[in-house]
Design a protein around this motif. Structure first.
Motif, short mmCIF file in Angstrom:
data_model
loop_
_atom_site.label_atom_id
_atom_site.label_comp_id
_atom_site.label_asym_id
_atom_site.label_seq_id
_atom_site.Cartn_x
_atom_site.Cartn_y
_atom_site.Cartn_z
N HIS A 163 94.65 1.57 124.92
CA HIS A 163 94.15 2.76 124.82
C HIS A 163 92.79 2.85 125.46
N CYS A 196 89.94 3.27 124.15
CA CYS A 196 89.21 2.92 123.22
C CYS A 196 89.15 1.38 123.10
N CYS A 246 96.41 6.02 117.27
CA CYS A 246 95.59 4.80 117.31
C CYS A 246 94.97 4.32 116.05
N CYS A 280 90.65 4.32 117.17
CA CYS A 280 89.83 5.50 117.20
C CYS A 280 90.56 6.71 116.50
ZN LIG Z 1 92.16 4.38 120.74
#
Ligand SMILES: [Zn+2]
Length: 64
Positions: free
Chosen positions: A17, A19, A37, A40
């Motif tokens: 992802h 993040c 996720c 995050c």
């Molecule tokens: Zn994430």
């Protein structure tokens, strides 16, 4: 042979992802999965086939 995905499991995908996390908690299973996720907290809906294709690892929830 397919993996058994269940709510509460954590799936590691091949692509990260934005993040930086590759781990997703499974919130709902079916033709489409809802994933959260672990980095995050962002939630997505994704087709089961895409999850299967992109799975690197699956950690089973000990409660399952
Ligand atoms: Zn994430």
């Amino acid at each position: 042979m397919g993996l058994i995905y269940e709510v509460g499991d954590v799936v590691t995908l091949k692509k990260a992802h934005p993040c930086g996390s590759k781990e997703w908690e499974i919130l709902r299973v079916g033709a489409d999965f809802r994933l959260k996720c672990m980095g995050c907290g962002h939630q997505i809906m994704v087709a089961r086939k895409l999850v299967e294709k992109n799975t690197r690892d699956l950690k089973k929830n000990e409660k399952n």
